[in-house]
Design an enzyme around this catalytic site. Structure first.
Site, PDB file in Angstrom:
ATOM      1  N   ARG A  26       0.860  -1.271  -0.107  1.00  0.00           N
ATOM      2  CA  ARG A  26       0.042   0.040  -0.151  1.00  0.00           C
ATOM      3  C   ARG A  26       0.711   1.329  -0.168  1.00  0.00           C
ATOM      4  O   ARG A  26       1.823   1.579   0.730  1.00  0.00           O
ATOM      5  CB  ARG A  26      -0.978  -0.007   1.138  1.00  0.00           C
ATOM      6  CG  ARG A  26      -2.170  -0.958   1.075  1.00  0.00           C
ATOM      7  CD  ARG A  26      -2.596  -1.336   2.346  1.00  0.00           C
ATOM      8  NE  ARG A  26      -3.706  -2.363   2.479  1.00  0.00           N
ATOM      9  CZ  ARG A  26      -3.365  -3.591   2.259  1.00  0.00           C
ATOM     10  NH1 ARG A  26      -2.137  -4.115   2.666  1.00  0.00           N
ATOM     11  NH2 ARG A  26      -4.397  -4.512   2.340  1.00  0.00           N
ATOM     12  N   ASP A  34      -2.097  -9.677   7.984  1.00  0.00           N
ATOM     13  CA  ASP A  34      -1.668  -9.030   6.867  1.00  0.00           C
ATOM     14  C   ASP A  34      -0.744  -8.055   7.181  1.00  0.00           C
ATOM     15  O   ASP A  34      -0.945  -6.782   7.092  1.00  0.00           O
ATOM     16  CB  ASP A  34      -3.207  -8.615   6.121  1.00  0.00           C
ATOM     17  CG  ASP A  34      -3.002  -7.911   4.670  1.00  0.00           C
ATOM     18  OD1 ASP A  34      -1.651  -8.215   4.196  1.00  0.00           O
ATOM     19  OD2 ASP A  34      -3.795  -7.381   4.364  1.00  0.00           O
ATOM     20  N   GLU A  48       5.061 -12.785   0.758  1.00  0.00           N
ATOM     21  CA  GLU A  48       5.466 -11.621  -0.284  1.00  0.00           C
ATOM     22  C   GLU A  48       7.023 -10.862   0.084  1.00  0.00           C
ATOM     23  O   GLU A  48       6.750 -10.223   1.179  1.00  0.00           O
ATOM     24  CB  GLU A  48       4.389 -10.687  -0.447  1.00  0.00           C
ATOM     25  CG  GLU A  48       2.919 -11.258  -0.880  1.00  0.00           C
ATOM     26  CD  GLU A  48       1.956 -10.397  -0.411  1.00  0.00           C
ATOM     27  OE1 GLU A  48       1.848  -9.262  -0.970  1.00  0.00           O
ATOM     28  OE2 GLU A  48       1.043 -10.769   0.445  1.00  0.00           O
ATOM     29  N   HIS A  68      -0.683  -2.373  -4.580  1.00  0.00           N
ATOM     30  CA  HIS A  68      -0.350  -3.330  -5.411  1.00  0.00           C
ATOM     31  C   HIS A  68      -0.393  -2.658  -6.930  1.00  0.00           C
ATOM     32  O   HIS A  68      -0.411  -3.545  -8.239  1.00  0.00           O
ATOM     33  CB  HIS A  68      -1.090  -4.765  -5.638  1.00  0.00           C
ATOM     34  CG  HIS A  68      -1.140  -5.524  -4.417  1.00  0.00           C
ATOM     35  ND1 HIS A  68       0.138  -5.228  -3.508  1.00  0.00           N
ATOM     36  CD2 HIS A  68      -1.764  -6.460  -3.982  1.00  0.00           C
ATOM     37  CE1 HIS A  68       0.089  -6.169  -2.628  1.00  0.00           C
ATOM     38  NE2 HIS A  68      -1.267  -7.067  -2.770  1.00  0.00           N
ATOM     39  N   HIS A  70       2.935 -12.874  -5.564  1.00  0.00           N
ATOM     40  CA  HIS A  70       1.846 -13.065  -4.620  1.00  0.00           C
ATOM     41  C   HIS A  70       1.166 -14.392  -4.746  1.00  0.00           C
ATOM     42  O   HIS A  70      -0.023 -14.570  -4.599  1.00  0.00           O
ATOM     43  CB  HIS A  70       0.699 -11.927  -5.034  1.00  0.00           C
ATOM     44  CG  HIS A  70      -0.335 -11.540  -4.063  1.00  0.00           C
ATOM     45  ND1 HIS A  70      -1.065 -12.341  -3.028  1.00  0.00           N
ATOM     46  CD2 HIS A  70      -0.484 -10.086  -3.419  1.00  0.00           C
ATOM     47  CE1 HIS A  70      -1.653 -11.617  -2.184  1.00  0.00           C
ATOM     48  NE2 HIS A  70      -1.274 -10.485  -2.362  1.00  0.00           N
TER      49      HIS A  70
END
Length: 340
Positions: free
Chosen positions: A84, A240, A301, A109, A181
């Protein structure tokens, strides 16, 4: 076994009708399929402790599945900026650049049409062990400055490990943050929730986030929190978050082990090695895409930190003319003998 790189086969079409092709790599027991649409890692087949092979990344059998999917980025190559950018804007050299706000108020992304939605040029890698994908992102695409020439080479080494090498150059100052991803389920895609996998992350710090998943301050110690994966434990759910790898805080050059994921049922082990300073752990709690439900895959990631263009205290993601962005991440596969 020597590396087998099959001639590309037609796999479907992009939304604009551009043909999409699949490249298959095979070496030392690992079989990988890569699409030139989105640089998607479509499948990774490896054996379990009994020699039974299964696909350990979530994905679809055809291109339409990825095009129609409500954007969990299955297996895709992410850019120009993975993760982000707060407020969909950043300032570089005194100029502010406005980006799409495709994740609440943030740019996620790479924006509305990131690298995951592009058809890449593809050719056999120079050493014959993989496939090299490349594209040119024009100045101003999705609001980002500079004409960016990017390549990503997917290759299998002699041990069957998958190596992804990213490179990029620009003709004007810009920001770059690239990753893959993929969602991993070492029990095999479609085998159920992956929260029972055991995970170790070589990170003593995590970036604290607000409700929009944007960092709120400097990295915080993981000791005594649910973010402490320095010793292997079950992944569970509810993550996350960006972990600050110990190699990043120490400034050590080159690649080192970032994470190890283990499925006690199949015995499969995934070892992630990277030159990047961070790794985003995403347990996929929110998505419900096609045959896959929440927490059926774990994303690891490797990347720079979220919102780095607005955080001068974070490792820089700025790329300038005359410089080359280069990043390498390797996914190694093996098995453990203990059984449940």
């Amino acid at each position: 076994m020597t590396t087998a790189v099959t001639a590309p086969e037609r796999a479907g079409s992009a939304p604009d009708g551009t043909p999409v092709h699949r490249w298959v790599l095979e070496r030392a027991g690992t079989r990988v399929a890569v699409l030139d649409y989105g640089g998607i890692l479509q499948s990774v087949e490896v054996p379990d402790r009994d020699g039974v092979r299964a696909d350990v990344v979530l994905g679809f059998g055809d291109v339409a599945g990825y095009v129609d999917c409500p954007s969990p980025y299955f297996g895709a190559l992410i850019g120009r900026y993975a993760n982000r950018i707060a407020g969909g804007a950043f300032t570089l050299d005194g100029r502010t650049y406005r980006l799409p706000r495709n994740n609440g108020t943030n740019c996620l992304h790479g924006g509305e049409r990131g690298f995951d939605k592009r058809v890449w040029d593809a050719e056999p890698a120079a050493d014959g062990h993989g496939v090299r994908l490349s594209l040119v992102s024009p100045d101003g695409e999705e609001g980002f400055p500079g004409r960016l020439a990017v390549s990503a080479t997917y290759a299998l080494d002699a041990a069957g490990a998958l190596r992804i090498e990213y490179r990029a150059v620009t003709d004007a100052p810009t920001v770059v943050n690239l990753t893959n991803h993929s969602y991993w389920n070492l029990g095999g895609a479609g085998s159920g929730r992956a929260g029972g996998h055991r995970l170790r992350i070589a990170a003593g710090h995590v970036t604290p986030l607000d409700g929009d998943s944007v960092p709120t301050g400097p990295p915080a110690p993981v000791a005594g929190t649910r973010f402490d994966f320095r010793e292997p434990r079950e992944v569970g759910s509810g993550y996350d978050h960006n972990f600050v790898l110990d190699q990043g805080t120490s400034g050590a050059p080159g690649a080192s082990v970032a994470a190890e994921l283990y499925d006690p049922v199949s015995g499969r082990v995934l070892t992630v090695t990277t030159t990047e300073p961070g790794i985003q752990l995403y347990t996929g709690d929110a998505f419900d895409a096609g045959p896959f439900g929440p927490c059926e895959g774990i994303a690891l990631e490797t990347q720079h930190f979220p919102d780095s263009p607005n955080r001068p205290d974070f490792p820089s993601t700025v790329l300038r003319p005359g410089e080359e962005f280069r990043s390498v991440t390797t996914y190694g596969f093996g098995t453990a003998d203990d059984r449940v």
